[in-house]
Design a protein around this motif. Structure first.
Motif, mmCIF file in Angstrom:
data_model
loop_
_atom_site.group_PDB
_atom_site.id
_atom_site.type_symbol
_atom_site.label_atom_id
_atom_site.label_comp_id
_atom_site.label_asym_id
_atom_site.label_seq_id
_atom_site.Cartn_x
_atom_site.Cartn_y
_atom_site.Cartn_z
ATOM 1 N N GLY A 98 0.789 -1.223 0.000
ATOM 2 C CA GLY A 98 0.000 0.000 0.000
ATOM 3 C C GLY A 98 0.819 1.270 0.000
ATOM 4 O O GLY A 98 0.272 2.363 0.035
ATOM 5 N N ARG A 99 2.141 1.142 -0.057
ATOM 6 C CA ARG A 99 3.029 2.308 -0.047
ATOM 7 C C ARG A 99 4.403 1.858 -0.510
ATOM 8 O O ARG A 99 4.670 0.659 -0.622
ATOM 9 N N VAL A 100 5.265 2.832 -0.785
ATOM 10 C CA VAL A 100 6.649 2.507 -1.104
ATOM 11 C C VAL A 100 7.440 2.403 0.196
ATOM 12 O O VAL A 100 7.381 3.291 1.047
ATOM 13 N N ARG A 101 8.157 1.304 0.343
ATOM 14 C CA ARG A 101 9.005 1.139 1.511
ATOM 15 C C ARG A 101 10.406 1.651 1.171
ATOM 16 O O ARG A 101 11.114 1.026 0.380
ATOM 17 N N PRO A 102 10.828 2.777 1.733
ATOM 18 C CA PRO A 102 12.159 3.300 1.418
ATOM 19 C C PRO A 102 13.239 2.290 1.781
ATOM 20 O O PRO A 102 13.112 1.529 2.752
ATOM 21 N N LEU A 103 14.298 2.279 0.984
ATOM 22 C CA LEU A 103 15.380 1.329 1.238
ATOM 23 C C LEU A 103 15.970 1.519 2.624
ATOM 24 O O LEU A 103 16.296 0.547 3.312
ATOM 25 N N ALA A 104 16.100 2.786 3.030
ATOM 26 C CA ALA A 104 16.653 3.041 4.360
ATOM 27 C C ALA A 104 15.749 2.453 5.437
ATOM 28 O O ALA A 104 16.227 1.916 6.445
ATOM 29 N N GLU A 105 14.452 2.524 5.229
ATOM 30 C CA GLU A 105 13.516 1.968 6.201
ATOM 31 C C GLU A 105 13.641 0.450 6.273
ATOM 32 O O GLU A 105 13.592 -0.141 7.366
ATOM 33 N N LEU A 106 13.812 -0.183 5.110
ATOM 34 C CA LEU A 106 13.973 -1.631 5.103
ATOM 35 C C LEU A 106 15.243 -2.048 5.843
ATOM 36 O O LEU A 106 15.231 -2.986 6.647
ATOM 37 N N ARG A 107 16.332 -1.330 5.566
ATOM 38 C CA ARG A 107 17.582 -1.660 6.252
ATOM 39 C C ARG A 107 17.456 -1.437 7.757
ATOM 40 O O ARG A 107 17.920 -2.245 8.568
ATOM 41 N N GLU A 108 16.821 -0.324 8.124
ATOM 42 C CA GLU A 108 16.654 -0.029 9.554
ATOM 43 C C GLU A 108 15.746 -1.062 10.209
ATOM 44 O O GLU A 108 15.967 -1.462 11.362
ATOM 45 N N GLY A 109 14.710 -1.495 9.482
ATOM 46 C CA GLY A 109 13.809 -2.511 10.034
ATOM 47 C C GLY A 109 14.521 -3.822 10.279
ATOM 48 O O GLY A 109 14.298 -4.486 11.303
ATOM 49 N N LEU A 110 15.407 -4.197 9.351
ATOM 50 C CA LEU A 110 16.169 -5.428 9.544
ATOM 51 C C LEU A 110 17.184 -5.271 10.672
ATOM 52 O O LEU A 110 17.385 -6.193 11.472
ATOM 53 N N ASP A 111 17.817 -4.092 10.742
ATOM 54 C CA ASP A 111 18.781 -3.844 11.824
ATOM 55 C C ASP A 111 18.095 -3.897 13.191
ATOM 56 O O ASP A 111 18.713 -4.295 14.184
ATOM 57 N N ALA A 112 16.823 -3.480 13.233
ATOM 58 C CA ALA A 112 16.109 -3.429 14.507
ATOM 59 C C ALA A 112 15.659 -4.805 14.994
ATOM 60 O O ALA A 112 15.326 -4.967 16.170
ATOM 61 N N LEU A 113 15.653 -5.778 14.085
ATOM 62 C CA LEU A 113 15.270 -7.124 14.508
ATOM 63 C C LEU A 113 16.314 -7.695 15.458
ATOM 64 O O LEU A 113 17.515 -7.486 15.296
ATOM 65 N N THR A 114 15.847 -8.425 16.428
ATOM 66 C CA THR A 114 16.752 -9.097 17.362
ATOM 67 C C THR A 114 16.450 -10.585 17.365
ATOM 68 O O THR A 114 15.348 -11.020 16.976
ATOM 69 N N LEU A 115 17.419 -11.353 17.791
ATOM 70 C CA LEU A 115 17.211 -12.793 17.912
ATOM 71 C C LEU A 115 16.046 -13.077 18.846
ATOM 72 O O LEU A 115 15.195 -13.936 18.557
ATOM 73 N N GLU A 116 15.977 -12.350 19.948
ATOM 74 C CA GLU A 116 14.891 -12.567 20.913
ATOM 75 C C GLU A 116 13.541 -12.248 20.283
ATOM 76 O O GLU A 116 12.553 -12.978 20.488
ATOM 77 N N GLY A 117 13.482 -11.153 19.503
ATOM 78 C CA GLY A 117 12.217 -10.781 18.887
ATOM 79 C C GLY A 117 11.746 -11.804 17.862
ATOM 80 O O GLY A 117 10.553 -12.155 17.826
ATOM 81 N N VAL A 118 12.678 -12.285 17.026
ATOM 82 C CA VAL A 118 12.305 -13.295 16.031
ATOM 83 C C VAL A 118 11.879 -14.579 16.722
ATOM 84 O O VAL A 118 10.888 -15.217 16.331
#
Length: 420
Positions: free
Chosen positions: A377-397
Protein backbone atom coordinates in the motif's frame (compact mmCIF):
# COMPACT_ATOMS: atom_id res chain seq x y z
CA UNK A 1 37.56 -0.77 -3.51
CA UNK A 2 33.89 -1.41 -2.69
CA UNK A 3 31.27 -0.79 -5.34
CA UNK A 4 29.33 2.43 -5.00
CA UNK A 5 25.73 2.48 -6.19
CA UNK A 6 23.88 5.70 -7.05
CA UNK A 7 21.84 6.88 -4.10
CA UNK A 8 18.19 7.20 -5.13
CA UNK A 9 16.13 10.20 -4.15
CA UNK A 10 13.15 9.77 -1.88
CA UNK A 11 10.32 8.12 -3.76
CA UNK A 12 7.07 9.90 -4.47
CA UNK A 13 3.62 8.41 -4.82
CA UNK A 14 0.74 10.11 -6.54
CA UNK A 15 -2.56 9.08 -8.10
CA UNK A 16 -3.88 10.12 -11.50
CA UNK A 17 -7.49 11.35 -11.64
CA UNK A 18 -8.54 8.00 -13.13
CA UNK A 19 -7.02 6.02 -10.25
CA UNK A 20 -3.61 4.88 -11.57
CA UNK A 21 -1.08 5.06 -8.74
CA UNK A 22 2.42 6.12 -9.74
CA UNK A 23 5.49 5.43 -7.61
CA UNK A 24 8.43 7.51 -8.84
CA UNK A 25 12.03 7.48 -7.76
CA UNK A 26 14.67 9.77 -9.22
CA UNK A 27 18.04 8.21 -9.94
CA UNK A 28 20.97 9.87 -11.68
CA UNK A 29 21.98 8.28 -14.95
CA UNK A 30 21.07 8.09 -18.62
CA UNK A 31 18.54 5.29 -18.31
CA UNK A 32 14.96 4.69 -17.23
CA UNK A 33 12.83 1.74 -16.23
CA UNK A 34 9.12 1.41 -15.63
CA UNK A 35 6.88 -1.43 -14.56
CA UNK A 36 3.12 -1.18 -15.11
CA UNK A 37 1.07 -3.64 -13.07
CA UNK A 38 -2.58 -4.20 -13.92
CA UNK A 39 -4.47 -6.21 -11.26
CA UNK A 40 -5.89 -8.75 -13.70
CA UNK A 41 -4.21 -12.14 -13.90
CA UNK A 42 -4.98 -15.73 -14.75
CA UNK A 43 -6.93 -16.19 -11.49
CA UNK A 44 -9.34 -13.54 -12.80
CA UNK A 45 -10.10 -15.37 -16.03
CA UNK A 46 -13.86 -15.90 -16.28
CA UNK A 47 -14.83 -19.39 -15.17
CA UNK A 48 -15.05 -21.54 -18.28
CA UNK A 49 -12.80 -19.17 -20.22
CA UNK A 50 -9.48 -20.12 -18.65
CA UNK A 51 -6.63 -18.68 -20.69
CA UNK A 52 -8.29 -15.32 -21.31
CA UNK A 53 -5.56 -13.23 -19.66
CA UNK A 54 -2.68 -15.17 -21.20
CA UNK A 55 -4.05 -15.14 -24.74
CA UNK A 56 -5.16 -11.52 -24.46
CA UNK A 57 -1.70 -10.37 -23.40
CA UNK A 58 -0.24 -11.99 -26.52
CA UNK A 59 -3.05 -10.64 -28.72
CA UNK A 60 -2.44 -7.06 -27.58
CA UNK A 61 1.01 -7.11 -29.18
CA UNK A 62 -0.29 -8.25 -32.59
CA UNK A 63 -0.73 -4.65 -33.67
CA UNK A 64 -1.72 -1.29 -32.23
CA UNK A 65 -2.53 2.24 -33.39
CA UNK A 66 -2.37 1.26 -37.06
CA UNK A 67 0.86 -0.74 -36.76
CA UNK A 68 0.74 -4.44 -37.52
CA UNK A 69 2.59 -6.89 -35.27
CA UNK A 70 5.90 -6.48 -37.12
CA UNK A 71 5.67 -2.68 -37.16
CA UNK A 72 4.84 -2.60 -33.45
CA UNK A 73 7.82 -4.79 -32.64
CA UNK A 74 9.99 -2.60 -34.87
CA UNK A 75 8.78 0.50 -33.00
CA UNK A 76 10.03 -0.97 -29.72
CA UNK A 77 13.24 -2.21 -31.33
CA UNK A 78 13.95 1.15 -32.93
CA UNK A 79 13.99 2.65 -29.44
CA UNK A 80 16.51 0.04 -28.32
CA UNK A 81 14.49 -0.75 -25.20
CA UNK A 82 14.16 -4.00 -23.29
CA UNK A 83 10.67 -5.33 -22.69
CA UNK A 84 9.50 -7.66 -19.97
CA UNK A 85 6.44 -8.58 -17.98
CA UNK A 86 3.80 -11.20 -18.54
CA UNK A 87 0.78 -12.73 -16.85
CA UNK A 88 0.80 -14.05 -13.29
CA UNK A 89 -1.99 -15.36 -11.08
CA UNK A 90 -3.06 -11.90 -9.87
CA UNK A 91 -1.62 -9.36 -12.30
CA UNK A 92 -0.46 -8.60 -15.82
CA UNK A 93 2.73 -6.58 -16.10
CA UNK A 94 4.34 -4.48 -18.81
CA UNK A 95 7.97 -3.54 -18.16
CA UNK A 96 10.26 -1.41 -20.32
CA UNK A 97 13.76 -0.07 -19.77
CA UNK A 98 16.06 1.98 -21.96
CA UNK A 99 17.60 5.42 -22.37
CA UNK A 100 15.87 8.35 -20.73
CA UNK A 101 15.29 10.20 -24.00
CA UNK A 102 13.06 7.32 -25.13
CA UNK A 103 10.88 7.23 -22.02
CA UNK A 104 8.01 9.26 -23.47
CA UNK A 105 7.89 7.18 -26.65
CA UNK A 106 8.01 3.94 -24.64
CA UNK A 107 5.12 4.99 -22.41
CA UNK A 108 3.17 6.04 -25.50
CA UNK A 109 3.74 2.66 -27.15
CA UNK A 110 2.47 0.81 -24.07
CA UNK A 111 -0.55 3.14 -24.02
CA UNK A 112 -1.18 2.27 -27.68
CA UNK A 113 -1.03 -1.44 -26.86
CA UNK A 114 -3.58 -1.09 -24.09
CA UNK A 115 -5.88 1.54 -25.59
CA UNK A 116 -5.60 1.18 -29.35
CA UNK A 117 -4.87 -2.50 -30.03
CA UNK A 118 -5.76 -3.82 -33.46
CA UNK A 119 -6.75 -7.28 -32.11
CA UNK A 120 -6.73 -9.03 -35.51
CA UNK A 121 -9.07 -11.99 -35.31
CA UNK A 122 -6.98 -13.97 -37.79
CA UNK A 123 -4.29 -14.26 -35.10
CA UNK A 124 -6.51 -15.91 -32.49
CA UNK A 125 -6.25 -19.48 -33.80
CA UNK A 126 -2.47 -19.17 -33.79
CA UNK A 127 -2.39 -17.80 -30.25
CA UNK A 128 -4.73 -20.42 -28.83
CA UNK A 129 -2.71 -23.15 -30.56
CA UNK A 130 0.48 -21.80 -28.94
CA UNK A 131 -1.29 -21.83 -25.58
CA UNK A 132 -2.24 -25.48 -26.14
CA UNK A 133 1.40 -26.26 -26.89
CA UNK A 134 2.35 -24.64 -23.58
CA UNK A 135 -0.16 -26.89 -21.84
CA UNK A 136 1.25 -29.94 -23.61
CA UNK A 137 4.70 -28.94 -22.41
CA UNK A 138 3.48 -29.01 -18.82
CA UNK A 139 2.95 -32.74 -19.14
CA UNK A 140 6.73 -33.11 -19.37
CA UNK A 141 7.32 -31.15 -16.18
CA UNK A 142 6.14 -33.00 -13.04
CA UNK A 143 7.09 -30.09 -10.71
CA UNK A 144 4.84 -27.75 -12.71
CA UNK A 145 2.02 -30.30 -12.76
CA UNK A 146 2.37 -30.71 -9.02
CA UNK A 147 2.28 -26.94 -8.49
CA UNK A 148 -1.01 -26.73 -10.38
CA UNK A 149 -2.51 -29.64 -8.46
CA UNK A 150 -1.36 -28.12 -5.17
CA UNK A 151 -3.06 -24.83 -6.08
CA UNK A 152 -6.25 -26.71 -6.97
CA UNK A 153 -6.30 -28.58 -3.68
CA UNK A 154 -5.09 -25.76 -1.46
CA UNK A 155 -6.97 -22.83 -3.00
CA UNK A 156 -10.06 -24.25 -4.74
CA UNK A 157 -12.41 -22.00 -6.66
CA UNK A 158 -15.53 -21.18 -4.62
CA UNK A 159 -18.52 -22.74 -6.36
CA UNK A 160 -20.33 -19.41 -6.64
CA UNK A 161 -17.35 -17.43 -7.96
CA UNK A 162 -17.51 -16.19 -11.56
CA UNK A 163 -13.70 -16.28 -11.67
CA UNK A 164 -11.56 -19.27 -12.62
CA UNK A 165 -9.28 -19.04 -9.60
CA UNK A 166 -5.76 -20.38 -9.06
CA UNK A 167 -5.87 -23.95 -10.37
CA UNK A 168 -4.72 -23.32 -13.96
CA UNK A 169 -1.67 -21.75 -15.63
CA UNK A 170 -1.81 -18.51 -17.66
CA UNK A 171 -2.02 -20.69 -20.78
CA UNK A 172 -5.47 -21.76 -19.58
CA UNK A 173 -7.15 -25.14 -19.97
CA UNK A 174 -8.05 -27.04 -23.16
CA UNK A 175 -11.75 -26.44 -22.50
CA UNK A 176 -11.25 -22.76 -21.71
CA UNK A 177 -9.16 -22.15 -24.82
CA UNK A 178 -11.78 -23.87 -26.95
CA UNK A 179 -14.44 -21.52 -25.58
CA UNK A 180 -12.52 -18.29 -26.15
CA UNK A 181 -13.81 -15.90 -28.79
CA UNK A 182 -12.83 -12.47 -30.00
CA UNK A 183 -15.87 -11.03 -28.24
CA UNK A 184 -15.10 -12.65 -24.88
CA UNK A 185 -11.52 -11.41 -25.03
CA UNK A 186 -12.58 -7.87 -25.95
CA UNK A 187 -14.93 -7.93 -22.98
CA UNK A 188 -12.06 -9.13 -20.76
CA UNK A 189 -9.92 -6.23 -21.98
CA UNK A 190 -12.34 -3.76 -20.37
CA UNK A 191 -10.90 -4.76 -16.99
CA UNK A 192 -7.44 -3.54 -18.04
CA UNK A 193 -7.36 0.06 -16.89
CA UNK A 194 -6.55 2.39 -14.04
CA UNK A 195 -8.50 0.77 -11.20
CA UNK A 196 -5.96 -0.89 -8.91
CA UNK A 197 -3.15 -0.33 -11.43
CA UNK A 198 0.33 0.74 -10.32
CA UNK A 199 3.22 2.21 -12.32
CA UNK A 200 6.72 2.07 -10.87
CA UNK A 201 9.07 4.52 -12.59
CA UNK A 202 12.79 5.15 -12.07
CA UNK A 203 14.47 7.90 -14.10
CA UNK A 204 16.58 11.04 -13.79
CA UNK A 205 13.72 13.52 -13.98
CA UNK A 206 12.31 16.27 -11.84
CA UNK A 207 9.24 14.89 -10.07
CA UNK A 208 6.92 17.38 -11.74
CA UNK A 209 8.30 16.48 -15.14
CA UNK A 210 7.76 12.79 -14.40
CA UNK A 211 4.21 13.48 -13.23
CA UNK A 212 3.40 15.44 -16.39
CA UNK A 213 4.97 12.78 -18.61
CA UNK A 214 2.96 9.94 -17.09
CA UNK A 215 -0.27 11.95 -17.11
CA UNK A 216 0.26 12.93 -20.73
CA UNK A 217 0.69 9.34 -21.89
CA UNK A 218 -1.34 7.13 -19.52
CA UNK A 219 -4.13 9.33 -18.17
CA UNK A 220 -6.34 8.16 -21.04
CA UNK A 221 -6.41 4.56 -19.83
CA UNK A 222 -9.94 3.22 -19.43
CA UNK A 223 -11.38 2.98 -15.87
CA UNK A 224 -10.78 -0.76 -15.68
CA UNK A 225 -11.64 -3.11 -12.84
CA UNK A 226 -9.92 -4.58 -9.80
CA UNK A 227 -11.34 -8.10 -9.49
CA UNK A 228 -10.64 -10.20 -6.41
CA UNK A 229 -10.06 -13.95 -6.54
CA UNK A 230 -10.35 -15.32 -3.01
CA UNK A 231 -7.45 -17.44 -1.75
CA UNK A 232 -9.50 -19.68 0.53
CA UNK A 233 -6.83 -21.88 2.10
CA UNK A 234 -7.84 -25.50 2.73
CA UNK A 235 -5.91 -26.83 5.75
CA UNK A 236 -4.86 -30.38 6.60
CA UNK A 237 -5.36 -31.88 3.15
CA UNK A 238 -3.30 -34.93 2.09
CA UNK A 239 -3.58 -35.70 -1.62
CA UNK A 240 -1.47 -37.96 -3.82
CA UNK A 241 -1.54 -37.75 -7.61
CA UNK A 242 -0.49 -41.05 -9.15
CA UNK A 243 1.84 -40.89 -12.12
CA UNK A 244 3.03 -44.41 -12.93
CA UNK A 245 5.54 -43.15 -15.48
CA UNK A 246 7.25 -40.76 -13.09
CA UNK A 247 10.79 -41.60 -12.05
CA UNK A 248 10.72 -39.29 -9.02
CA UNK A 249 8.21 -38.34 -6.38
CA UNK A 250 7.54 -34.64 -5.97
CA UNK A 251 6.26 -33.12 -2.73
CA UNK A 252 4.48 -29.82 -2.18
CA UNK A 253 3.69 -28.43 1.28
CA UNK A 254 1.63 -25.31 1.94
CA UNK A 255 0.99 -23.69 5.32
CA UNK A 256 -0.41 -20.39 6.56
CA UNK A 257 2.11 -17.57 6.86
CA UNK A 258 2.15 -13.86 7.63
CA UNK A 259 0.34 -11.19 5.62
CA UNK A 260 2.53 -8.48 4.06
CA UNK A 261 1.08 -5.67 6.17
CA UNK A 262 1.45 -7.58 9.43
CA UNK A 263 4.17 -6.09 11.68
CA UNK A 264 5.66 -9.59 11.98
CA UNK A 265 6.40 -9.74 8.24
CA UNK A 266 10.15 -9.12 8.50
CA UNK A 267 10.54 -11.61 11.35
CA UNK A 268 8.82 -14.22 9.17
CA UNK A 269 11.15 -13.40 6.28
CA UNK A 270 14.18 -13.95 8.50
CA UNK A 271 12.76 -17.29 9.67
CA UNK A 272 12.10 -18.44 6.10
CA UNK A 273 15.61 -17.44 5.05
CA UNK A 274 17.04 -19.53 7.89
CA UNK A 275 14.79 -22.39 6.81
CA UNK A 276 15.68 -22.22 3.11
CA UNK A 277 18.18 -19.54 2.19
CA UNK A 278 21.23 -21.34 0.88
CA UNK A 279 23.54 -24.22 1.64
CA UNK A 280 23.59 -23.41 5.37
CA UNK A 281 19.81 -23.40 5.67
CA UNK A 282 17.94 -25.98 7.69
CA UNK A 283 16.09 -27.72 4.87
CA UNK A 284 19.12 -27.97 2.61
CA UNK A 285 21.28 -29.35 5.40
CA UNK A 286 18.75 -31.79 6.89
CA UNK A 287 17.25 -33.11 3.65
CA UNK A 288 20.08 -32.97 1.16
CA UNK A 289 23.45 -32.65 2.89
CA UNK A 290 22.90 -34.78 5.98
CA UNK A 291 20.72 -37.56 4.54
CA UNK A 292 20.89 -37.24 0.74
CA UNK A 293 17.12 -37.61 0.51
CA UNK A 294 16.31 -35.19 -2.31
CA UNK A 295 18.02 -33.67 -5.30
CA UNK A 296 16.07 -30.43 -4.74
CA UNK A 297 14.46 -28.92 -1.66
CA UNK A 298 13.32 -25.37 -0.95
CA UNK A 299 10.79 -23.20 0.86
CA UNK A 300 9.53 -19.74 0.02
CA UNK A 301 6.77 -17.24 0.79
CA UNK A 302 3.83 -16.94 -1.58
CA UNK A 303 1.36 -14.05 -1.63
CA UNK A 304 -2.20 -14.70 -2.76
CA UNK A 305 -5.29 -12.66 -2.07
CA UNK A 306 -3.38 -10.32 0.24
CA UNK A 307 -2.31 -13.22 2.46
CA UNK A 308 1.06 -14.85 3.00
CA UNK A 309 1.68 -18.58 2.80
CA UNK A 310 4.71 -20.80 3.31
CA UNK A 311 5.29 -23.25 0.50
CA UNK A 312 7.94 -25.98 0.38
CA UNK A 313 9.00 -28.34 -2.38
CA UNK A 314 11.20 -31.39 -2.69
CA UNK A 315 11.96 -33.89 -5.44
CA UNK A 316 13.02 -37.34 -4.24
CA UNK A 317 13.10 -40.97 -5.26
CA UNK A 318 9.85 -42.91 -4.66
CA UNK A 319 11.57 -45.10 -2.08
CA UNK A 320 12.88 -42.16 -0.06
CA UNK A 321 9.94 -39.80 -0.49
CA UNK A 322 8.23 -40.81 2.80
CA UNK A 323 11.39 -40.08 4.75
CA UNK A 324 11.85 -36.82 2.84
CA UNK A 325 8.38 -35.72 3.86
CA UNK A 326 9.00 -36.77 7.45
CA UNK A 327 12.21 -34.73 7.67
CA UNK A 328 10.62 -31.65 6.03
CA UNK A 329 7.72 -31.75 8.47
CA UNK A 330 10.15 -32.17 11.36
CA UNK A 331 12.11 -29.09 10.28
CA UNK A 332 8.94 -27.04 10.01
CA UNK A 333 7.80 -28.32 13.41
CA UNK A 334 11.15 -27.25 14.84
CA UNK A 335 10.64 -23.58 13.88
CA UNK A 336 8.76 -22.68 17.11
CA UNK A 337 11.87 -23.64 19.04
CA UNK A 338 13.58 -20.61 17.55
CA UNK A 339 16.77 -19.84 15.64
CA UNK A 340 20.31 -20.01 16.87
CA UNK A 341 22.40 -16.84 17.00
CA UNK A 342 24.36 -17.94 13.92
CA UNK A 343 21.20 -18.75 11.95
CA UNK A 344 19.71 -15.38 12.82
CA UNK A 345 22.87 -13.51 11.87
CA UNK A 346 23.23 -15.26 8.51
CA UNK A 347 19.55 -14.89 7.61
CA UNK A 348 19.40 -11.22 8.49
CA UNK A 349 22.64 -10.51 6.61
CA UNK A 350 21.30 -12.32 3.56
CA UNK A 351 18.12 -10.27 3.56
CA UNK A 352 20.07 -7.02 3.95
CA UNK A 353 22.27 -7.96 1.00
CA UNK A 354 19.21 -8.72 -1.13
CA UNK A 355 17.79 -5.29 -0.30
CA UNK A 356 21.00 -3.54 -1.34
CA UNK A 357 21.62 -5.47 -4.54
CA UNK A 358 17.96 -5.52 -5.47
CA UNK A 359 18.06 -1.74 -5.63
CA UNK A 360 21.12 -1.66 -7.92
CA UNK A 361 19.21 -2.39 -11.12
CA UNK A 362 16.76 0.22 -12.40
CA UNK A 363 14.52 -2.53 -13.73
CA UNK A 364 14.49 -4.38 -10.43
CA UNK A 365 13.83 -1.16 -8.52
CA UNK A 366 10.91 -0.20 -10.78
CA UNK A 367 9.42 -3.63 -10.16
CA UNK A 368 9.98 -3.26 -6.43
CA UNK A 369 8.19 0.11 -6.42
CA UNK A 370 5.21 -1.44 -8.18
CA UNK A 371 5.15 -4.43 -5.86
CA UNK A 372 5.44 -2.28 -2.74
CA UNK A 373 2.44 -0.16 -3.65
CA UNK A 374 0.35 -3.14 -4.80
CA UNK A 375 1.22 -5.37 -1.83
CA UNK A 376 2.08 -3.02 1.04
CA UNK A 377 0.00 0.00 0.00
CA UNK A 378 3.03 2.31 -0.05
CA UNK A 379 6.65 2.51 -1.10
CA UNK A 380 9.00 1.14 1.51
CA UNK A 381 12.16 3.30 1.42
CA UNK A 382 15.38 1.33 1.24
CA UNK A 383 16.65 3.04 4.36
CA UNK A 384 13.52 1.97 6.20
CA UNK A 385 13.97 -1.63 5.10
CA UNK A 386 17.58 -1.66 6.25
CA UNK A 387 16.65 -0.03 9.55
CA UNK A 388 13.81 -2.51 10.03
CA UNK A 389 16.17 -5.43 9.54
CA UNK A 390 18.78 -3.84 11.82
CA UNK A 391 16.11 -3.43 14.51
CA UNK A 392 15.27 -7.12 14.51
CA UNK A 393 16.75 -9.10 17.36
CA UNK A 394 17.21 -12.79 17.91
CA UNK A 395 14.89 -12.57 20.91
CA UNK A 396 12.22 -10.78 18.89
CA UNK A 397 12.30 -13.29 16.03
CA UNK A 398 12.22 -16.21 18.44
CA UNK A 399 9.30 -14.68 20.33
CA UNK A 400 7.44 -14.59 17.03
CA UNK A 401 8.41 -18.16 16.17
CA UNK A 402 7.26 -19.43 19.57
CA UNK A 403 3.71 -18.67 18.46
CA UNK A 404 4.10 -19.73 14.83
CA UNK A 405 2.98 -23.29 14.09
CA UNK A 406 3.05 -24.01 10.34
CA UNK A 407 2.58 -27.78 10.69
CA UNK A 408 -0.81 -28.15 12.37
CA UNK A 409 -2.71 -26.80 9.35
CA UNK A 410 -0.28 -27.85 6.63
CA UNK A 411 -1.61 -29.26 3.35
CA UNK A 412 0.53 -31.84 1.53
CA UNK A 413 0.17 -32.75 -2.14
CA UNK A 414 2.48 -35.30 -3.76
CA UNK A 415 2.93 -36.61 -7.29
CA UNK A 416 4.69 -39.83 -8.27
CA UNK A 417 4.31 -43.54 -8.96
CA UNK A 418 3.21 -44.48 -5.43
CA UNK A 419 1.59 -42.79 -2.47
CA UNK A 420 3.79 -41.19 0.16
Amino acid sequence: MPAVFPAPSASELWTLPGGLRVAFERRAGPGFAFDLRLPVGSAHDPHGLEGSSGVLEEWLFKGAAGRDARALQDAFDDLGVRRGGGVGPEATRFGVSGLRDDLRASLALVADVLLRPDLPETELPVLTDLARQDLDGLQDSPPDLLALEARRVTFPRPAASPLAGFAHPPSGTPEGLEALTADTLRAHLEAYGQAGAVLGLVADLEPEAARALVAGTLDGLRPGEQPHAPADFQPRQRIHVTDEDAEQTHLSLTAPGIAPRDPRWLAWQVALTALSGGSASRLFHAVREERGLAYAVSASPVLLGGQGFLTAYAGSTPARAPETLEVMLAELARLPQGLSADEFRRARSGLKASVVFGAESMRARAGALTRDVAVFGRVRPLAELREGLDALTLEGVNDFLAGYDPVSDITVVTLGPSNV
